[in-house]
Design an enzyme around this catalytic site. Structure first.
Site, PDB file in Angstrom:
ATOM      1  N   HIS A 110       0.845  -1.205   0.000  1.00 32.12           N
ATOM      2  CA  HIS A 110       0.000   0.000   0.000  1.00 32.12           C
ATOM      3  C   HIS A 110       0.875   1.249   0.000  1.00 32.12           C
ATOM      4  CE1 HIS A 110      -3.918  -1.920   1.756  1.00 32.12           C
ATOM      5  NE2 HIS A 110      -3.462  -2.551   0.700  1.00 32.12           N
TER       6      HIS A 110
ATOM      7  N   TYR B  70      -8.962   4.921   8.266  1.00 28.90           N
ATOM      8  CA  TYR B  70      -9.131   5.248   9.683  1.00 28.90           C
ATOM      9  C   TYR B  70     -10.243   6.291   9.767  1.00 28.90           C
ATOM     10  CZ  TYR B  70      -4.611   3.029  10.813  1.00 28.90           C
ATOM     11  OH  TYR B  70      -3.579   2.139  10.998  1.00 28.90           O
TER      12      TYR B  70
ATOM     13  N   PRO C 242      -3.164  -0.345  19.260  1.00 24.93           N
ATOM     14  CA  PRO C 242      -3.006  -0.796  17.869  1.00 24.93           C
ATOM     15  C   PRO C 242      -3.178   0.285  16.798  1.00 24.93           C
ATOM     16  CG  PRO C 242      -5.109  -1.519  18.755  1.00 24.93           C
ATOM     17  CD  PRO C 242      -4.364  -0.905  19.892  1.00 24.93           C
TER      18      PRO C 242
ATOM     19  N   LYS D 135       1.910  -0.603  15.223  1.00 22.31           N
ATOM     20  CA  LYS D 135       3.352  -0.591  15.463  1.00 22.31           C
ATOM     21  C   LYS D 135       3.906  -1.789  16.248  1.00 22.31           C
ATOM     22  CE  LYS D 135       4.387   2.922  13.173  1.00 22.31           C
ATOM     23  NZ  LYS D 135       4.726   2.407  11.856  1.00 22.31           N
TER      24      LYS D 135
ATOM     25  N   TYR E 239       4.370   6.309   9.950  1.00 23.93           N
ATOM     26  CA  TYR E 239       3.542   5.149   9.600  1.00 23.93           C
ATOM     27  C   TYR E 239       4.336   4.105   8.805  1.00 23.93           C
ATOM     28  CZ  TYR E 239      -0.845   2.684   9.069  1.00 23.93           C
ATOM     29  OH  TYR E 239      -1.829   1.734   9.167  1.00 23.93           O
TER      30      TYR E 239
HETATM   31  C1  PHB Z   1      -4.931  -4.773  11.113  1.00 25.31           C
HETATM   32  O1  PHB Z   1      -5.024  -4.973   9.898  1.00 25.31           O
HETATM   33  O2  PHB Z   1      -5.159  -5.680  11.932  1.00 25.31           O
HETATM   34  C2  PHB Z   1      -4.606  -3.410  11.598  1.00 25.31           C
HETATM   35  C3  PHB Z   1      -4.336  -2.411  10.688  1.00 25.31           C
HETATM   36  C4  PHB Z   1      -4.022  -1.141  11.141  1.00 25.31           C
HETATM   37  C5  PHB Z   1      -3.990  -0.881  12.490  1.00 25.31           C
HETATM   38  C6  PHB Z   1      -4.232  -1.892  13.405  1.00 25.31           C
HETATM   39  C7  PHB Z   1      -4.543  -3.169  12.956  1.00 25.31           C
HETATM   40  O3  PHB Z   1      -3.710   0.373  12.922  1.00 25.31           O
END
Ligand code: PHB
Ligand code: APR
Length: 389
Positions: free
Chosen positions: A74, A197, A290, A294, A382
């Site tokens: 990505h 997000y 989460p 990270k 990120y």
């Molecule tokens: C996930 O795909 O499990 C995932 C992706 C982004 C995050 C946390 C978990 O910030």
């Protein structure tokens, strides 16, 4: 039965397995003790986002073939608020990217690589404990045997025994958040090519994925939420509402829910990450919430620093990196702690927040997605801070 090895490793998660394989590549012997079965660790659903540096590390270790074939690269991520999406273009801003590849797939690849190169992983090791860590000959005991080693790596996660055995010499920094994530895996093609997000009046939501056929979706819920109160239909209803765009154009694809769980949100740091000849790595030493994905990446960089420290010791007797192990890891860890806390604070509805705080939060999102300087900082974090020793 008493056995001898150079480095005894407790825990076959990403930290323990990466360390063991890096040591093997340096000609250093290790034994990994894991309380669970191979099947259990290879199927446990955990994180799924790899920083570019983690991908490069795994590839450089010779365990990147399937990751290269099956991982989804990505080049950006979306933030959605006030009913509108805003893309952060990692490639344009920092020339880097992330790869979606499930943690259990990383674990499978590492276990296969260890076993194919004669590595020793003892699954279902019960009653593991560590001894004589302030001597030159520390030991790991388990039901039915003992391993005598030069060094011990505590890679046994947040609930392991290694950190607990040196608790008295640690300073603990901790923050528990007043919300949790309800996560599902669904047999549904991801509704977006990239992660989304979302900050919504009803609470945070995240769209992620595991493959072109499997979506991974999360919604913010109360920390003491009973999962029984969340039938699939209620979860989908909330997901539709929280991702909805004002123009009504965006559609969420539903599918059968194949896994469901609630995860608490915590920031945690144990300082120092070393006592005598015991070194903590990964979740055994620190936890991040989460938001920002990270945890796995931080575990990988700890393992990388520790492997370098041990390789220097065995090849030249130098203890420079070993002496600074905790300092090196914690310096990175605290930056990542800040990023994870910041993402978490910016994206969730905070119980009891004032109307002022809510407006400030939305203004922050507006700034981060609208300013090239702010977006660049987010993209740098990120996709992963540079690795430094
Ligand atoms: C996930 O795909 O499990 C995932 C992706 C982004 C995050 C946390 C978990 O910030
Ligand atoms: N004896 C032996 N093994 C143990 C013990 C014990 N007493 N306690 C725990 N373990 C094992 C666990 O079963 C697990 O397989 O240690 C391993 C720790 O692995 P992780 O929890 O995955 O931790 P780590 O390798 O640091 O990786 C961090 O994990 O929490 C996730 O998503 C987070 O991606 C992050 C990653």
């Amino acid at each position: 039965m008493t056995e001898r090895t150079q480095v005894g490793i407790v825990g076959a998660g990403p930290a323990g397995l990466i360390l063991s394989h890096l040591l093997h590549l340096e000609g250093i012997e290790s034994v990994v003790l894991e309380v669970h079965t191979r099947k259990y660790i290879e199927e446990r659903v955990r994180a799924g986002v790899l920083e570019q540096g983690t991908v490069e590390l795994l590839t450089g270790m010779g365990v990147g073939d399937r990751l290269k074939r099956e991982g989804l690269v990505h080049h950006g991520v979306e933030f959605r608020f006030r009913g509108q999406g805003h893309r952060i273009d990692f490639q344009d801003l920092v020339g880097r990217s992330i790869t979606i590849y499930a943690q259990q797939e990383v674990v499978k690849d590492l276990v296969a690589a260890r076993l194919a190169t004669g590595g020793k992983i003892m699954f279902e090791a019960a009653d593991v404990s560590v001894h004589d860590i302030d001597s030159k000959n520390p030991k790991i005991r388990y039901r039915g045997g003992e391993i005598s080693c030069d060094f011990i790596a505590g890679c046994d996660g947040f609930h392991g025994v290694c950190r607990a055995s040196i608790e008295k010499s640690l300073t603990i920094y901790e923050r528990i958040y007043p919300f949790a994530w309800l996560g599902i895996l669904a047999q549904a093609p991801p509704s977006s090519g990239e992660l989304i997000y979302a900050n919504h009046e009803l609470g945070f939501a995240l769209l992620s994925m595991r493959s072109p056929e499997i979506s991974r979706l999360y919604i913010q819920c109360a920390p003491d939420e009973d999962i029984a109160h969340w039938p699939d239909a209620r979860i989908w209803e909330q997901l539709h509402l929280r991702f909805a765009t004002h123009d009504g154009q965006w559609k969420l694809t539903e599918g059968p829910v194949i896994q469901k769980n609630i995860a608490e949100m915590r920031s945690f740091v144990a300082d120092p990450m070393q006592y005598g000849r015991l070194f903590l790595a990964g979740d055994a030493a620190h936890i991040v919430p989460p938001t920002g994905a990270k945890g796995l990446n931080l575990a990988a960089t700890d393992a990388r620093v520790l492997a370098r420290a041990l390789a220097d010791f065995y090849t030249s007797g130098s203890t420079d990196v070993m002496d600074r192990y905790s300092e090196i890891c914690l310096r990175r860890c605290w930056k990542v702690q800040h990023f994870s806390w910041w993402m978490t604070s910016m994206l969730h509805r905070i119980p009891g927040e004032s109307v002022f705080d809510r407006q400030r939060q939305l203004a922050e999102l507006d700034y981060v997605t609208g300013s090239r300087a702010a977006s660049t900082a987010l993209a740098e974090h990120y996709t992963g801070l540079p690795f430094t020793i």
